[in-house]
Enzyme design. Structure first.
Site, PDB file in Angstrom:
ATOM      1  N   TYR A   1     -85.884 -44.541 -56.542  1.00 24.55           N
ATOM      2  CA  TYR A   1     -85.534 -43.173 -56.123  1.00 24.55           C
ATOM      3  C   TYR A   1     -85.421 -43.126 -54.603  1.00 24.55           C
ATOM      4  O   TYR A   1     -86.269 -43.687 -53.904  1.00 24.55           O
ATOM      5  CB  TYR A   1     -86.600 -42.163 -56.581  1.00 24.55           C
ATOM      6  CG  TYR A   1     -86.009 -41.155 -57.545  1.00 24.55           C
ATOM      7  CD1 TYR A   1     -85.052 -40.249 -57.104  1.00 24.55           C
ATOM      8  CD2 TYR A   1     -86.368 -41.143 -58.879  1.00 24.55           C
ATOM      9  CE1 TYR A   1     -84.471 -39.352 -57.978  1.00 24.55           C
ATOM     10  CE2 TYR A   1     -85.802 -40.247 -59.766  1.00 24.55           C
ATOM     11  CZ  TYR A   1     -84.840 -39.352 -59.299  1.00 24.55           C
ATOM     12  OH  TYR A   1     -84.265 -38.471 -60.160  1.00 24.55           O
TER      13      TYR A   1
ATOM     14  N   GLU B   1     -84.012 -40.045 -52.718  1.00 22.72           N
ATOM     15  CA  GLU B   1     -83.410 -38.774 -52.284  1.00 22.72           C
ATOM     16  C   GLU B   1     -83.498 -38.641 -50.767  1.00 22.72           C
ATOM     17  O   GLU B   1     -84.472 -39.077 -50.155  1.00 22.72           O
ATOM     18  CB  GLU B   1     -84.126 -37.601 -52.942  1.00 22.72           C
ATOM     19  CG  GLU B   1     -83.591 -37.317 -54.331  1.00 22.72           C
ATOM     20  CD  GLU B   1     -84.306 -36.166 -54.998  1.00 22.72           C
ATOM     21  OE1 GLU B   1     -84.284 -35.063 -54.426  1.00 22.72           O
ATOM     22  OE2 GLU B   1     -84.888 -36.398 -56.065  1.00 22.72           O
TER      23      GLU B   1
ATOM     24  N   ASP C   1     -58.234 -34.793 -50.944  1.00 20.51           N
ATOM     25  CA  ASP C   1     -58.846 -35.568 -52.027  1.00 20.51           C
ATOM     26  C   ASP C   1     -57.902 -36.735 -52.310  1.00 20.51           C
ATOM     27  O   ASP C   1     -56.873 -36.575 -52.957  1.00 20.51           O
ATOM     28  CB  ASP C   1     -58.997 -34.658 -53.255  1.00 20.51           C
ATOM     29  CG  ASP C   1     -59.559 -35.392 -54.458  1.00 20.51           C
ATOM     30  OD1 ASP C   1     -59.704 -36.629 -54.392  1.00 20.51           O
ATOM     31  OD2 ASP C   1     -59.838 -34.726 -55.469  1.00 20.51           O
TER      32      ASP C   1
ATOM     33  N   THR D   1     -62.550 -41.043 -54.988  1.00 18.93           N
ATOM     34  CA  THR D   1     -63.313 -41.852 -55.941  1.00 18.93           C
ATOM     35  C   THR D   1     -63.219 -43.279 -55.441  1.00 18.93           C
ATOM     36  O   THR D   1     -62.350 -43.612 -54.614  1.00 18.93           O
ATOM     37  CB  THR D   1     -62.715 -41.796 -57.358  1.00 18.93           C
ATOM     38  OG1 THR D   1     -61.337 -42.175 -57.288  1.00 18.93           O
ATOM     39  CG2 THR D   1     -62.824 -40.414 -57.966  1.00 18.93           C
TER      40      THR D   1
ATOM     41  N   LYS E   1     -60.567 -46.011 -58.689  1.00 23.08           N
ATOM     42  CA  LYS E   1     -59.162 -45.983 -59.135  1.00 23.08           C
ATOM     43  C   LYS E   1     -58.408 -47.068 -58.358  1.00 23.08           C
ATOM     44  O   LYS E   1     -58.741 -48.235 -58.488  1.00 23.08           O
ATOM     45  CB  LYS E   1     -58.586 -44.583 -58.955  1.00 23.08           C
ATOM     46  CG  LYS E   1     -59.385 -43.490 -59.690  1.00 23.08           C
ATOM     47  CD  LYS E   1     -58.708 -42.153 -59.544  1.00 23.08           C
ATOM     48  CE  LYS E   1     -59.636 -40.978 -59.724  1.00 23.08           C
ATOM     49  NZ  LYS E   1     -59.867 -40.568 -61.079  1.00 23.08           N
TER      50      LYS E   1
ATOM     51  N   ARG F   1     -67.459 -47.142 -60.439  1.00 30.03           N
ATOM     52  CA  ARG F   1     -67.259 -45.701 -60.627  1.00 30.03           C
ATOM     53  C   ARG F   1     -68.102 -44.963 -59.591  1.00 30.03           C
ATOM     54  O   ARG F   1     -69.302 -45.212 -59.478  1.00 30.03           O
ATOM     55  CB  ARG F   1     -67.734 -45.263 -62.016  1.00 30.03           C
ATOM     56  CG  ARG F   1     -67.049 -45.927 -63.156  1.00 30.03           C
ATOM     57  CD  ARG F   1     -67.181 -45.103 -64.397  1.00 30.03           C
ATOM     58  NE  ARG F   1     -66.306 -43.960 -64.310  1.00 30.03           N
ATOM     59  CZ  ARG F   1     -65.009 -44.006 -64.575  1.00 30.03           C
ATOM     60  NH1 ARG F   1     -64.440 -45.123 -64.959  1.00 30.03           N
ATOM     61  NH2 ARG F   1     -64.262 -42.935 -64.470  1.00 30.03           N
TER      62      ARG F   1
HETATM   63  N1  PLP Z   1     -60.137 -35.963 -57.741  1.00 31.23           N
HETATM   64  C1  PLP Z   1     -58.993 -36.434 -58.247  1.00 31.23           C
HETATM   65  C2  PLP Z   1     -57.718 -36.230 -57.471  1.00 31.23           C
HETATM   66  C3  PLP Z   1     -58.993 -37.099 -59.469  1.00 31.23           C
HETATM   67  O1  PLP Z   1     -57.836 -37.552 -59.972  1.00 31.23           O
HETATM   68  C4  PLP Z   1     -60.222 -37.265 -60.161  1.00 31.23           C
HETATM   69  C5  PLP Z   1     -60.305 -37.976 -61.454  1.00 31.23           C
HETATM   70  O2  PLP Z   1     -59.492 -38.009 -62.270  1.00 31.23           O
HETATM   71  C6  PLP Z   1     -61.378 -36.742 -59.594  1.00 31.23           C
HETATM   72  C7  PLP Z   1     -61.315 -36.087 -58.396  1.00 31.23           C
HETATM   73  C8  PLP Z   1     -62.703 -36.809 -60.319  1.00 31.23           C
HETATM   74  O3  PLP Z   1     -63.235 -38.068 -60.339  1.00 31.23           O
HETATM   75  P1  PLP Z   1     -64.476 -38.418 -61.293  1.00 31.23           P
HETATM   76  O4  PLP Z   1     -63.926 -38.578 -62.657  1.00 31.23           O
HETATM   77  O5  PLP Z   1     -65.038 -39.667 -60.708  1.00 31.23           O
HETATM   78  O6  PLP Z   1     -65.445 -37.281 -61.190  1.00 31.23           O
END
Ligand code: PLP
Length: 475
Positions: free
Chosen positions: A67, A69, A244, A273, A276, A282
């Site tokens: 842990y 935090e 994002d 993320t 991908k 992950r």
């Molecule tokens: N943001 C975008 C643009 C995504 O395509 C995704 C996943 O598909 C996410 C956020 C969320 O990712 P996670 O599934 O790891 O929560």
């Protein structure tokens, strides 16, 4: 995976699976079967990839048991010296790779990264001025009346993001998601004729709506974005630009997207993320300009629970891999392969949303085959082609059945597929779709002509055998 490590990795996995087998054989069997299934299918899901054995092995350790935090050097638990090292190394790689002044590697997923980013922006833009106005440093020290007034302000901010059917993500203000509930939200779409992002329309929406946060980024838009222009729009209305880059982080890391197409220098806060196109474990991560760093750094415990130290360790390994020159070659290949896949569809008469691609995504409109996305997705799966159905702009079939199939090139590119292989993939996909017929007026039922699945599976097997997944790995 370098060939010289194949035997070592095989021995490691065999030993690990034997240990698992001694406790719960069904889990060991499912783990082995997943490898076999992934090896035998054409994985075209745009958000998936194959992490290296080094990344995967890093996650299976006792770092998981700790842990921690808090943040580096400032934990709510004792004994976090090794987690501090892990988190520092991962953050350092992230800063160096993306050229960012600050990186936060704790988010457990992309959704978590976006939630932390939203709250960090609210904390910086709304909470901090509220505290200053009340003359205190911490929310706990506010009077009940001041706290009520601040809570009201925090809960009444505006967010403008790309709509789901134009390719945005549900965390960009989609109503069923918490982002659409915690903000007054509005969305921008794409041009009705070109299906391309219309910056004038985004600017007009921003001027009218005056959002606190302008979100850019996508899950299913097959084109690049000019982030310098998005930043100009944000600046004009006093919005924070949050990008994002979950989908295309690998193309940023691999220097395919540079200059105005690289979000990191333009956005106030960039989220992603790691699993991908970036090809890591992950998880999520956040890059921020200095004025947002302090608030992002409080992601745990503001939004997140204890950090996953074993996953942060795997992020460090994946980010180290992405800093190697080979990753730039990979990223360029991902984009070149997407072009080849798009060309393969176009020359066979299919319609693509926006008419093509210049990232890693190809969005095929399957209505020209007389199918819904749901029917096309299922028929393709019958033939061993793994994809996902996806809305297209102003989708006549709605978000469940949809009219599109989204394809992505990151995973098969990791196996070694090149442009000729992707042209063959397009041929196989079109073969399946031409031989699929909708049953009556059903949006889900379909018939696949006899022999199609077998023919396509045999042709895919040739491609897959020529580009093995984890060559030499035997479990
Ligand atoms: N943001 C975008 C643009 C995504 O395509 C995704 C996943 O598909 C996410 C956020 C969320 O990712 P996670 O599934 O790891 O929560």
């Amino acid at each position: 995976m370098p060939a010289e490590y194949a035997d070592t990795a095989s021995a490691a996995y065999r030993a690990a699976l034997q240990v698992v087998e001694s406790v719960e054989p069904r889990i060991a069997a499912a783990t082995r079967k997943e490898l076999a299934d992934q090896r035998d299918s054409l994985k075209l899901i745009a958000s998936e990839n194959y992490a290296s054995p080094a990344v995967l092995l890093t996650m299976g350790s006792w770092l998981s048991d700790k842990y921690a935090e808090g943040t580096i050097g400032h934990r709510f638990y004792a004994g976090c010296q090794n987690v501090d090292t892990v988190e520092s190394v991962a953050a350092e790689h992230a800063r160096e790779l993306f050229g960012a002044p600050y990186a936060y590697v704790q988010p457990h997923s992309g959704i978590d990264a976006n939630l932390v980013a939203y709250w960090a922006i609210l904390a910086t833009r709304v909470e901090a001025p509220g505290l200053a106005e009340a003359g205190v440093k911490h929310v706990n020290n506010l009077s009940e009346d001041d706290w009520e007034a601040l809570r009201h302000k925090l809960g009444n901010q505006r967010l403008l993001g790309m709509s789901l059917d134009a390719g945005g993500h549900l965390t960009h203000g989609f109503r069923p998601n918490i982002s659409g509930k915690m903000f007054h939200q509005r969305s921008y779409g794409t041009h009705p004729d070109t299906e391309l992002l219309d910056y004038d329309k985004v600017a007009a929406a921003a001027r009218e709506f005056k959002p606190l946060i302008l979100v850019a980024g996508y899950s299913a838009y097959p084109r690049r974005i000019n982030f310098a222009t998005m930043r100009e729009i944000a600046d004009e209305v006093g919005a924070t630009l949050m990008v994002d880059m979950a989908h295309f982080a690998g193309l940023v890391a691999g220097k395919v997207f540079t200059g105005d197409e690289d979000p990191v220098p333009h956005a106030h806060v960039t989220t992603t993320t790691t699993h991908k196109s970036l090809r890591g474990p992950r998880g999520g991560l956040i890059l921020a300009q200095p004025e947002y760093a302090d608030a992002v750094d409080k992601g745990c415990p503001m939004v997140l629970g204890g950090p996953l130290a074993h996953v942060m360790a795997a992020k460090a390994v994946a980010l180290a891999e992405a800093r190697q020159p080979a990753f730039q070659t990979y990223a360029q290949q991902v984009a070149d392969n997407a072009k080849a896949l798009a060309e393969g569809f176009l020359t066979r008469g299919a319609r693509l949303v926006t008419g093509g691609t210049d990232n890693h995504i190809v969005l095929l409109d399957v209505t020209s085959f007389g199918l819904t996305g749901r029917q096309a997705e299922s028929a393709l799966l019958d033939a061993g082609v793994v994809t996902n159905r996806n809305s297209i702009p102003v989708d006549p079939n709605g978000a469940w059945y949809t009219s599109g199939i989204r394809f992505g090139t990151p995973a098969l590119t990791s196996r070694g597929f090149g442009p000729d292989d992707f042209d063959r993939v397009a041929e196989l996909v079109v073969d399946v779709l031409k031989n699929t017929t909708a049953e009556g007026t059903s949006k889900a039922k379909y018939t696949l002509a006899d022999g199609t699945a077998e023919r396509v599976r045999a042709a895919s097997a040739e491609l897959l055998d020529a580009n093995p997944l984890y060559p030499g790995l035997s479990v």
